[in-house]
Design a protein around this motif. Structure first.
Motif, PDB file in Angstrom:
ATOM      1  N   MET A   1      77.685  62.560   0.317  1.00 31.58           N
ATOM      2  CA  MET A   1      78.208  63.076   1.590  1.00 31.58           C
ATOM      3  C   MET A   1      77.121  63.656   2.477  1.00 31.58           C
ATOM      4  SD  MET A   1      81.568  65.083   0.176  1.00 31.58           S
ATOM      5  CE  MET A   1      82.972  64.134  -0.442  1.00 31.58           C
ATOM      6  N   THR A   2      77.436  63.707   3.769  1.00 26.98           N
ATOM      7  CA  THR A   2      76.713  64.547   4.715  1.00 26.98           C
ATOM      8  C   THR A   2      77.696  64.872   5.827  1.00 26.98           C
ATOM      9  OG1 THR A   2      74.672  64.847   5.980  1.00 26.98           O
ATOM     10  CG2 THR A   2      75.704  62.675   6.114  1.00 26.98           C
ATOM     11  N   ASN A   3      77.241  65.590   6.848  1.00 22.66           N
ATOM     12  CA  ASN A   3      78.120  65.990   7.942  1.00 22.66           C
ATOM     13  C   ASN A   3      77.351  65.972   9.248  1.00 22.66           C
ATOM     14  OD1 ASN A   3      80.788  67.441   6.790  1.00 22.66           O
ATOM     15  ND2 ASN A   3      79.095  68.045   5.460  1.00 22.66           N
ATOM     16  N   CYS A   4      78.106  65.922  10.350  1.00 20.01           N
ATOM     17  CA  CYS A   4      77.519  66.221  11.653  1.00 20.01           C
ATOM     18  C   CYS A   4      78.559  66.956  12.480  1.00 20.01           C
ATOM     19  CB  CYS A   4      77.014  64.962  12.347  1.00 20.01           C
ATOM     20  SG  CYS A   4      78.253  63.708  12.627  1.00 20.01           S
ATOM     21  N   GLY A   5      78.069  67.626  13.519  1.00 21.61           N
ATOM     22  CA  GLY A   5      78.957  68.444  14.337  1.00 21.61           C
ATOM     23  C   GLY A   5      78.747  69.914  14.026  1.00 21.61           C
ATOM     24  N   PRO A   6      79.428  70.789  14.790  1.00 23.85           N
ATOM     25  CA  PRO A   6      79.241  72.235  14.609  1.00 23.85           C
ATOM     26  C   PRO A   6      79.562  72.726  13.192  1.00 23.85           C
ATOM     27  CG  PRO A   6      80.395  71.793  16.666  1.00 23.85           C
ATOM     28  CD  PRO A   6      80.272  70.478  15.955  1.00 23.85           C
ATOM     29  N   LEU A   7      80.529  72.093  12.530  1.00 27.88           N
ATOM     30  CA  LEU A   7      80.915  72.528  11.188  1.00 27.88           C
ATOM     31  C   LEU A   7      80.814  71.369  10.202  1.00 27.88           C
ATOM     32  CD1 LEU A   7      84.056  74.705  12.056  1.00 27.88           C
ATOM     33  CD2 LEU A   7      81.799  75.523  11.288  1.00 27.88           C
ATOM     34  N   GLY A   8      80.396  71.678   8.978  1.00 24.96           N
ATOM     35  CA  GLY A   8      80.326  70.661   7.930  1.00 24.96           C
ATOM     36  C   GLY A   8      81.101  71.113   6.706  1.00 24.96           C
TER      37      GLY A   8
ATOM     38  N   PRO B   1      73.318  68.204  12.115  1.00 19.81           N
ATOM     39  CA  PRO B   1      72.984  67.495  13.355  1.00 19.81           C
ATOM     40  C   PRO B   1      74.200  67.405  14.290  1.00 19.81           C
ATOM     41  CG  PRO B   1      72.974  65.999  11.450  1.00 19.81           C
ATOM     42  CD  PRO B   1      73.119  67.375  10.913  1.00 19.81           C
ATOM     43  N   ALA B   2      73.918  67.300  15.566  1.00 16.99           N
ATOM     44  CA  ALA B   2      74.997  67.195  16.565  1.00 16.99           C
ATOM     45  C   ALA B   2      75.857  65.967  16.290  1.00 16.99           C
ATOM     46  CB  ALA B   2      74.389  67.096  17.957  1.00 16.99           C
ATOM     47  N   MET B   3      77.124  66.047  16.673  1.00 17.58           N
ATOM     48  CA  MET B   3      77.998  64.878  16.517  1.00 17.58           C
ATOM     49  C   MET B   3      77.643  63.874  17.617  1.00 17.58           C
ATOM     50  SD  MET B   3      82.132  64.667  16.213  1.00 17.58           S
ATOM     51  CE  MET B   3      82.268  66.160  15.275  1.00 17.58           C
ATOM     52  N   PRO B   4      77.241  62.646  17.224  1.00 19.57           N
ATOM     53  CA  PRO B   4      76.879  61.659  18.256  1.00 19.57           C
ATOM     54  C   PRO B   4      78.065  61.386  19.191  1.00 19.57           C
ATOM     55  CG  PRO B   4      76.187  60.902  16.074  1.00 19.57           C
ATOM     56  CD  PRO B   4      77.044  62.118  15.864  1.00 19.57           C
ATOM     57  N   GLN B   5      77.738  61.121  20.451  1.00 19.83           N
ATOM     58  CA  GLN B   5      78.781  60.848  21.443  1.00 19.83           C
ATOM     59  C   GLN B   5      79.664  59.671  21.028  1.00 19.83           C
ATOM     60  OE1 GLN B   5      77.216  60.196  25.392  1.00 19.83           O
ATOM     61  NE2 GLN B   5      79.242  59.710  26.215  1.00 19.83           N
ATOM     62  N   ALA B   6      79.038  58.648  20.424  1.00 17.35           N
ATOM     63  CA  ALA B   6      79.807  57.476  19.980  1.00 17.35           C
ATOM     64  C   ALA B   6      80.872  57.886  18.956  1.00 17.35           C
ATOM     65  CB  ALA B   6      78.873  56.431  19.368  1.00 17.35           C
ATOM     66  N   PHE B   7      80.548  58.863  18.123  1.00 22.34           N
ATOM     67  CA  PHE B   7      81.504  59.350  17.116  1.00 22.34           C
ATOM     68  C   PHE B   7      82.668  60.074  17.806  1.00 22.34           C
ATOM     69  CE2 PHE B   7      79.010  59.904  12.841  1.00 22.34           C
ATOM     70  CZ  PHE B   7      78.335  58.719  13.035  1.00 22.34           C
TER      71      PHE B   7
ATOM     72  N   PRO C   1      70.353  64.414   4.986  1.00 22.02           N
ATOM     73  CA  PRO C   1      70.481  63.233   4.132  1.00 22.02           C
ATOM     74  C   PRO C   1      71.698  63.292   3.197  1.00 22.02           C
ATOM     75  CG  PRO C   1      68.705  64.658   3.346  1.00 22.02           C
ATOM     76  CD  PRO C   1      69.196  65.255   4.631  1.00 22.02           C
ATOM     77  N   TRP C   2      71.997  62.138   2.608  1.00 24.61           N
ATOM     78  CA  TRP C   2      73.058  62.048   1.598  1.00 24.61           C
ATOM     79  C   TRP C   2      72.785  63.025   0.458  1.00 24.61           C
ATOM     80  CZ3 TRP C   2      76.835  59.543   3.607  1.00 24.61           C
ATOM     81  CH2 TRP C   2      76.668  58.332   4.298  1.00 24.61           C
ATOM     82  N   ARG C   3      73.857  63.585  -0.061  1.00 28.07           N
ATOM     83  CA  ARG C   3      73.773  64.407  -1.270  1.00 28.07           C
ATOM     84  C   ARG C   3      75.093  64.322  -2.029  1.00 28.07           C
ATOM     85  NH1 ARG C   3      74.037  68.669   2.514  1.00 28.07           N
ATOM     86  NH2 ARG C   3      72.602  67.315   3.657  1.00 28.07           N
ATOM     87  N   HIS C   4      75.005  64.518  -3.345  1.00 30.21           N
ATOM     88  CA  HIS C   4      76.214  64.564  -4.168  1.00 30.21           C
ATOM     89  C   HIS C   4      76.557  66.031  -4.396  1.00 30.21           C
ATOM     90  CE1 HIS C   4      76.480  60.263  -5.239  1.00 30.21           C
ATOM     91  NE2 HIS C   4      75.169  60.296  -5.076  1.00 30.21           N
ATOM     92  N   MET C   5      77.660  66.478  -3.813  1.00 26.48           N
ATOM     93  CA  MET C   5      78.036  67.890  -3.943  1.00 26.48           C
ATOM     94  C   MET C   5      78.657  68.147  -5.312  1.00 26.48           C
ATOM     95  SD  MET C   5      79.434  68.743  -0.129  1.00 26.48           S
ATOM     96  CE  MET C   5      78.579  68.138   1.329  1.00 26.48           C
TER      97      MET C   5
ATOM     98  N   ALA D   1      74.082  52.893  13.990  1.00 27.33           N
ATOM     99  CA  ALA D   1      72.798  53.342  14.546  1.00 27.33           C
ATOM    100  C   ALA D   1      72.795  54.857  14.694  1.00 27.33           C
ATOM    101  CB  ALA D   1      72.545  52.653  15.883  1.00 27.33           C
ATOM    102  N   ALA D   2      73.892  55.411  15.187  1.00 29.49           N
ATOM    103  CA  ALA D   2      73.971  56.866  15.362  1.00 29.49           C
ATOM    104  C   ALA D   2      73.926  57.574  14.010  1.00 29.49           C
ATOM    105  CB  ALA D   2      75.244  57.229  16.115  1.00 29.49           C
ATOM    106  N   LEU D   3      74.520  56.946  13.000  1.00 32.86           N
ATOM    107  CA  LEU D   3      74.518  57.558  11.665  1.00 32.86           C
ATOM    108  C   LEU D   3      73.102  57.684  11.105  1.00 32.86           C
ATOM    109  CD1 LEU D   3      75.972  58.678   9.193  1.00 32.86           C
ATOM    110  CD2 LEU D   3      76.346  56.317   8.430  1.00 32.86           C
ATOM    111  N   ASP D   4      72.248  56.717  11.411  1.00 28.84           N
ATOM    112  CA  ASP D   4      70.863  56.808  10.934  1.00 28.84           C
ATOM    113  C   ASP D   4      70.182  58.071  11.457  1.00 28.84           C
ATOM    114  OD1 ASP D   4      71.038  54.525   9.404  1.00 28.84           O
ATOM    115  OD2 ASP D   4      70.270  53.203  10.976  1.00 28.84           O
ATOM    116  N   GLY D   5      70.486  58.437  12.693  1.00 35.52           N
ATOM    117  CA  GLY D   5      69.945  59.679  13.254  1.00 35.52           C
ATOM    118  C   GLY D   5      70.455  60.909  12.515  1.00 35.52           C
ATOM    119  N   VAL D   6      71.738  60.898  12.185  1.00 35.01           N
ATOM    120  CA  VAL D   6      72.330  62.010  11.423  1.00 35.01           C
ATOM    121  C   VAL D   6      71.647  62.132  10.058  1.00 35.01           C
ATOM    122  CG1 VAL D   6      74.449  62.767  10.250  1.00 35.01           C
ATOM    123  CG2 VAL D   6      74.563  61.893  12.606  1.00 35.01           C
TER     124      VAL D   6
END
Ligand code: SIN
Ligand code: FE2
Length: 213
Positions: free
Chosen positions: A61-68, A90-96, A45-49, A35-40
């Motif tokens: 891939m995607t990322n969350c938190g201060p650094l990606g 996006p912020a790192m969800p607390q659950a993560f 969104p997903w991307r192919h780097m 559920a938290a990932l859907d918010g991220v």
């Protein structure tokens, strides 16, 4: 019938010194994490780097938190800005965050506070070739890797690329933690087998937590 994975639930299985597989550690948190990932994904969104060599990665891939973690023609790096969204990750969800530090603690690495969560999506056939995680500033921090959805085979090798790799089957809810003497061990994911999982559908999702900055 109780299968091997069920019998191993909750066990800490040593891989090499500094690396441990926590079988099923994230299993009961999976719905919360999904559920938290859907918010991220709504924000980044997903991307192919693209690799520095010009290849499109098979893993989305995607990322969350201060650094990606990002890859492009100029190289690999951690960046505070999502180049697709043009703003902070996006912020790192607390659950993560909670799961990552609890898993690190269970593996013997107390006080882990990740500032980066790389989210990988493997569709059937996607793979990650053998590599080391070495874009982080301080190798004193462990890596926490959470598996959701379809099973995969983790290759876990040594410090040298040529060292023999172990093949570790990973299932939904498994968490692998490596640090200390195993922090720079090579690892990768074999091409994902096709299937369908109630949590993720036709893919495997991996959350990789690091203290990068
Ligand atoms: C990674 O090495 O970044 C991810 C490994 C995995 O998907 O389990
Ligand atoms: Fe990695």
């Amino acid at each position: 019938m109780r299968d091997l994975f069920e019998a191993e639930q909750g066990l800490a299985l040593p891989i090499v010194p500094g690396a441990v597989l926590l079988r099923g550690f994230a299993g009961d948190q999976a719905p919360r994490l999904r559920a938290a990932l859907d918010g991220v994904l709504a924000a980044s969104p997903w991307r192919h780097m693209i690799t520095p060599g010009g290849f499109r990665m098979s893993v989305a891939m995607t990322n969350c938190g201060p650094l990606g973690w990002v890859s492009d023609r100029t190289g690999y790096r951690y960046d505070a800005i999502d180049p697709v969204a043009g703003k902070s990750w996006p912020a790192m969800p607390q659950a993560f965050r909670e799961l990552a530090s609890e898993a690190a603690n269970a593996a013997g690495f107390a006080g882990f506070e990740p500032d980066a969560c790389l989210v990988n999506r493997y569709e059937p056939g996607a793979r990650l070739s053998l590599h080391q995680d070495r874009d982080e500033r301080d190798y004193g921090h462990p890596i926490v890797s959470v598996s959701l959805g379809l099973p995969a085979v983790l290759l876990f090798g040594g410090l040298q690329r040529k060292d023999k790799s172990m093949r570790l089957p990973l299932v939904h809810g498994d968490v692998v933690v490596w640090g200390g003497p195993a922090r720079l061990n090579h690892h990768g994911i074999l091409p994902l087998k096709d299937g369908e999982h109630p949590s993720t559908g036709r893919c495997r999702i991996n959350l990789t937590f690091r203290k990068a900055g």
